[in-house]
Design a protein around this motif. Structure first.
Motif, PDB file in Angstrom:
ATOM      1  N   GLN A  62     -11.683 -11.904   2.517  1.00 45.09           N
ATOM      2  CA  GLN A  62     -13.131 -11.827   2.280  1.00 45.09           C
ATOM      3  C   GLN A  62     -13.535 -10.408   1.893  1.00 45.09           C
ATOM      4  OE1 GLN A  62     -14.528 -13.606   5.881  1.00 45.09           O
ATOM      5  NE2 GLN A  62     -14.585 -15.651   4.983  1.00 45.09           N
ATOM      6  N   GLN A  63     -12.910  -9.431   2.567  1.00 44.35           N
ATOM      7  CA  GLN A  63     -13.239  -8.039   2.234  1.00 44.35           C
ATOM      8  C   GLN A  63     -12.763  -7.715   0.817  1.00 44.35           C
ATOM      9  OE1 GLN A  63     -15.122  -6.070   3.784  1.00 44.35           O
ATOM     10  NE2 GLN A  63     -15.137  -6.687   5.925  1.00 44.35           N
ATOM     11  N   ILE A  64     -11.570  -8.196   0.468  1.00 42.46           N
ATOM     12  CA  ILE A  64     -11.054  -7.927  -0.892  1.00 42.46           C
ATOM     13  C   ILE A  64     -11.985  -8.561  -1.933  1.00 42.46           C
ATOM     14  CG2 ILE A  64      -9.169  -8.376  -2.522  1.00 42.46           C
ATOM     15  CD1 ILE A  64      -7.189  -8.042  -0.268  1.00 42.46           C
ATOM     16  N   GLU A  65     -12.464  -9.755  -1.619  1.00 36.19           N
ATOM     17  CA  GLU A  65     -13.331 -10.454  -2.566  1.00 36.19           C
ATOM     18  C   GLU A  65     -14.575  -9.620  -2.885  1.00 36.19           C
ATOM     19  OE1 GLU A  65     -13.143 -14.665  -1.757  1.00 36.19           O
ATOM     20  OE2 GLU A  65     -15.261 -14.753  -2.382  1.00 36.19           O
ATOM     21  N   ASN A  66     -15.100  -8.924  -1.880  1.00 28.50           N
ATOM     22  CA  ASN A  66     -16.316  -8.118  -2.087  1.00 28.50           C
ATOM     23  C   ASN A  66     -16.008  -6.714  -2.606  1.00 28.50           C
ATOM     24  OD1 ASN A  66     -17.936 -10.170  -1.102  1.00 28.50           O
ATOM     25  ND2 ASN A  66     -17.591  -9.537   1.019  1.00 28.50           N
ATOM     26  N   ALA A  67     -14.732  -6.358  -2.626  1.00 32.67           N
ATOM     27  CA  ALA A  67     -14.377  -4.966  -2.941  1.00 32.67           C
ATOM     28  C   ALA A  67     -14.306  -4.714  -4.440  1.00 32.67           C
ATOM     29  CB  ALA A  67     -13.036  -4.623  -2.302  1.00 32.67           C
ATOM     30  N   ASP A  68     -14.499  -3.441  -4.800  1.00 32.71           N
ATOM     31  CA  ASP A  68     -14.315  -3.018  -6.185  1.00 32.71           C
ATOM     32  C   ASP A  68     -12.862  -2.619  -6.412  1.00 32.71           C
ATOM     33  OD1 ASP A  68     -17.243  -2.708  -7.192  1.00 32.71           O
ATOM     34  OD2 ASP A  68     -17.216  -1.833  -5.193  1.00 32.71           O
ATOM     35  N   GLY A  69     -12.246  -2.067  -5.379  1.00 40.70           N
ATOM     36  CA  GLY A  69     -10.870  -1.591  -5.529  1.00 40.70           C
ATOM     37  C   GLY A  69     -10.068  -1.745  -4.256  1.00 40.70           C
ATOM     38  N   VAL A  70      -8.755  -1.641  -4.423  1.00 46.38           N
ATOM     39  CA  VAL A  70      -7.838  -1.757  -3.289  1.00 46.38           C
ATOM     40  C   VAL A  70      -6.821  -0.624  -3.399  1.00 46.38           C
ATOM     41  CG1 VAL A  70      -6.114  -3.239  -2.154  1.00 46.38           C
ATOM     42  CG2 VAL A  70      -8.103  -4.283  -3.271  1.00 46.38           C
ATOM     43  N   VAL A  71      -6.604   0.091  -2.290  1.00 42.18           N
ATOM     44  CA  VAL A  71      -5.542   1.102  -2.233  1.00 42.18           C
ATOM     45  C   VAL A  71      -4.458   0.528  -1.325  1.00 42.18           C
ATOM     46  CG1 VAL A  71      -4.936   3.498  -1.741  1.00 42.18           C
ATOM     47  CG2 VAL A  71      -7.285   2.926  -2.333  1.00 42.18           C
ATOM     48  N   ILE A  72      -3.232   0.449  -1.857  1.00 43.41           N
ATOM     49  CA  ILE A  72      -2.126  -0.110  -1.068  1.00 43.41           C
ATOM     50  C   ILE A  72      -1.055   0.955  -0.903  1.00 43.41           C
ATOM     51  CG2 ILE A  72      -0.307  -1.863  -0.962  1.00 43.41           C
ATOM     52  CD1 ILE A  72      -2.002  -3.764  -2.400  1.00 43.41           C
ATOM     53  N   ALA A  73      -0.701   1.247   0.337  1.00 39.14           N
ATOM     54  CA  ALA A  73       0.343   2.251   0.579  1.00 39.14           C
ATOM     55  C   ALA A  73       1.524   1.591   1.284  1.00 39.14           C
ATOM     56  CB  ALA A  73      -0.201   3.379   1.438  1.00 39.14           C
ATOM     57  N   THR A  74       2.713   2.031   0.907  1.00 38.01           N
ATOM     58  CA  THR A  74       3.914   1.440   1.511  1.00 38.01           C
ATOM     59  C   THR A  74       5.041   2.475   1.603  1.00 38.01           C
ATOM     60  OG1 THR A  74       5.627  -0.276   1.264  1.00 38.01           O
ATOM     61  CG2 THR A  74       4.729   0.618  -0.766  1.00 38.01           C
ATOM     62  N   PRO A  75       5.887   2.359   2.618  1.00 36.03           N
ATOM     63  CA  PRO A  75       7.136   3.134   2.568  1.00 36.03           C
ATOM     64  C   PRO A  75       8.115   2.431   1.640  1.00 36.03           C
ATOM     65  CG  PRO A  75       7.046   1.835   4.594  1.00 36.03           C
ATOM     66  CD  PRO A  75       5.764   1.567   3.852  1.00 36.03           C
ATOM     67  N   ILE A 105       0.381   3.412  -3.614  1.00 41.20           N
ATOM     68  CA  ILE A 105       0.918   4.667  -3.074  1.00 41.20           C
ATOM     69  C   ILE A 105       2.217   4.331  -2.354  1.00 41.20           C
ATOM     70  CG2 ILE A 105       0.554   6.501  -1.350  1.00 41.20           C
ATOM     71  CD1 ILE A 105      -2.441   6.227  -1.801  1.00 41.20           C
ATOM     72  N   ALA A 106       3.257   5.169  -2.554  1.00 43.12           N
ATOM     73  CA  ALA A 106       4.506   4.927  -1.816  1.00 43.12           C
ATOM     74  C   ALA A 106       5.097   6.252  -1.364  1.00 43.12           C
ATOM     75  CB  ALA A 106       5.505   4.180  -2.700  1.00 43.12           C
ATOM     76  N   THR A 107       5.766   6.226  -0.221  1.00 39.56           N
ATOM     77  CA  THR A 107       6.533   7.403   0.216  1.00 39.56           C
ATOM     78  C   THR A 107       7.969   6.961   0.459  1.00 39.56           C
ATOM     79  OG1 THR A 107       6.013   7.051   2.560  1.00 39.56           O
ATOM     80  CG2 THR A 107       4.547   8.507   1.331  1.00 39.56           C
ATOM     81  N   GLY A 108       8.887   7.871   0.180  1.00 47.36           N
ATOM     82  CA  GLY A 108      10.307   7.545   0.345  1.00 47.36           C
ATOM     83  C   GLY A 108      11.086   8.769   0.763  1.00 47.36           C
ATOM     84  N   GLY A 109      12.277   8.524   1.268  1.00 50.13           N
ATOM     85  CA  GLY A 109      13.115   9.638   1.707  1.00 50.13           C
ATOM     86  C   GLY A 109      13.739  10.355   0.524  1.00 50.13           C
ATOM     87  N   SER A 110      13.852   9.659  -0.594  1.00 48.25           N
ATOM     88  CA  SER A 110      14.581  10.233  -1.723  1.00 48.25           C
ATOM     89  C   SER A 110      13.843   9.964  -3.025  1.00 48.25           C
ATOM     90  CB  SER A 110      15.968   9.569  -1.777  1.00 48.25           C
ATOM     91  OG  SER A 110      16.430   9.533  -3.093  1.00 48.25           O
ATOM     92  N   ILE A 111      13.927  10.956  -3.907  1.00 51.94           N
ATOM     93  CA  ILE A 111      13.307  10.839  -5.230  1.00 51.94           C
ATOM     94  C   ILE A 111      13.994   9.724  -6.039  1.00 51.94           C
ATOM     95  CG2 ILE A 111      14.791  12.570  -6.368  1.00 51.94           C
ATOM     96  CD1 ILE A 111      11.103  12.694  -6.847  1.00 51.94           C
ATOM     97  N   ALA A 112      15.222   9.366  -5.626  1.00 48.89           N
ATOM     98  CA  ALA A 112      15.987   8.355  -6.362  1.00 48.89           C
ATOM     99  C   ALA A 112      15.238   7.023  -6.446  1.00 48.89           C
ATOM    100  CB  ALA A 112      17.351   8.147  -5.700  1.00 48.89           C
ATOM    101  N   HIS A 113      14.330   6.789  -5.471  1.00 48.79           N
ATOM    102  CA  HIS A 113      13.632   5.498  -5.472  1.00 48.79           C
ATOM    103  C   HIS A 113      12.160   5.619  -5.854  1.00 48.79           C
ATOM    104  CE1 HIS A 113      17.078   3.800  -2.904  1.00 48.79           C
ATOM    105  NE2 HIS A 113      17.228   3.504  -4.178  1.00 48.79           N
ATOM    106  N   MET A 114      11.859   6.652  -6.650  1.00 52.09           N
ATOM    107  CA  MET A 114      10.454   6.850  -7.017  1.00 52.09           C
ATOM    108  C   MET A 114       9.919   5.726  -7.914  1.00 52.09           C
ATOM    109  SD  MET A 114      10.492   9.970  -9.751  1.00 52.09           S
ATOM    110  CE  MET A 114       8.745   9.887  -9.968  1.00 52.09           C
TER     111      MET A 114
END
Ligand SMILES: Cc1cc2nc3c(=O)[nH]c(=O)nc-3n(C[C@H](O)[C@H](O)[C@H](O)COP(=O)(O)O)c2cc1C
Length: 197
Positions: A62-75, A105-114
């Motif tokens: 429901q919140q996504i439906e009303n939203a203009d944008g979504v920020v998704i972050a993951t390891p 947005i993503a964070t990783g231990g190594s640049i190899a998986h950018m």
């Protein structure tokens, strides 16, 4: 403007979560309302048993439906995005991100998986029909230092600058996005139109 932020790390202390919090603060400073969710807050049973009627998932939708944008972050986990996040994305309907601007947005231990965002996360966001996906931000762990005690985390200056640049892009993409026409307004306009097709 309304933005939903979604943290995909199962960890309590989370570097991708740090970037999400920074994004949230930046957006709030521009007057954007931000509603935040973390994968940890969803009942694990609902995710693992694919409960499409999970109240928490319905609330997110429901919140996504009303939203203009979504920020998704993951390891990055095993060269992809977190499996926990996937169990949640699997429960969203096919057009859940239609008309939304999405900043990954993503964070990783190594640049190899950018490129994990490009080859793993973005195809899923496309399947959910995201209207516009920004290139996204990848950071390595060494660019984010947790603060001691209550001190806030420190970002490498280059990362801080890149994050701010992408947030600017995200903000302006939301501002110019075409708004879906309310069916009632469409009906009214058709009734008052002086021409027919
Ligand atoms: C189970 C597991 C798998 C991981 N796999 C990768 C990987 O394949 N590539 C990589 O660059 N980093 C990998 N990492 C490191 C994390 O991506 C990195 O520490 C990330 O910043 C963690 O984000 P978080 O603090 O938000 O959970 C892995 C970490 C864990 C715990």
């Amino acid at each position: 403007m309304l933005v939903v932020s979604l943290g995909g790390s199962p960890s309590q202390r989370s570097r991708s979560g740090v970037l999400l919090e920074r994004s949230q603060r930046w957006l709030q400073e521009q007057g954007v309302e931000v509603v935040s969710y973390r994968i940890r807050d969803f009942p694990a049973e609902d995710l693992l048993h694919a409960r499409f009627d999970s109240p928490k998932v319905i609330d997110l939708l429901q919140q996504i439906e009303n939203a203009d944008g979504v920020v998704i972050a993951t390891p990055v986990y095993k060269a992809s995005f977190s499996g926990a996040l996937k169990t949640l994305l699997d429960l969203l309907p096919e057009r859940a991100l239609a008309h939304k601007v999405v900043l990954p947005i993503a964070t990783g231990g190594s640049i190899a998986h950018m490129l994990a965002v490009d080859y793993a996360l973005k195809p899923v966001l496309s399947a959910l029909k995201a209207q516009e996906m920004l290139q996204g931000i990848f950071a390595v762990d060494s660019q984010i230092a947790y603060g001691e005690g209550s001190a806030q985390a420190q970002l490498a200056p280059e990362l801080e600058q890149r994050l701010n640049e992408y947030l600017e892009l995200f903000f302006s993409a939301m501002a110019r996005r075409p708004k879906p026409l309310d069916p009632n307004v469409l009906n009214e306009r058709l009734l008052s139109a002086r021409w027919s097709i």
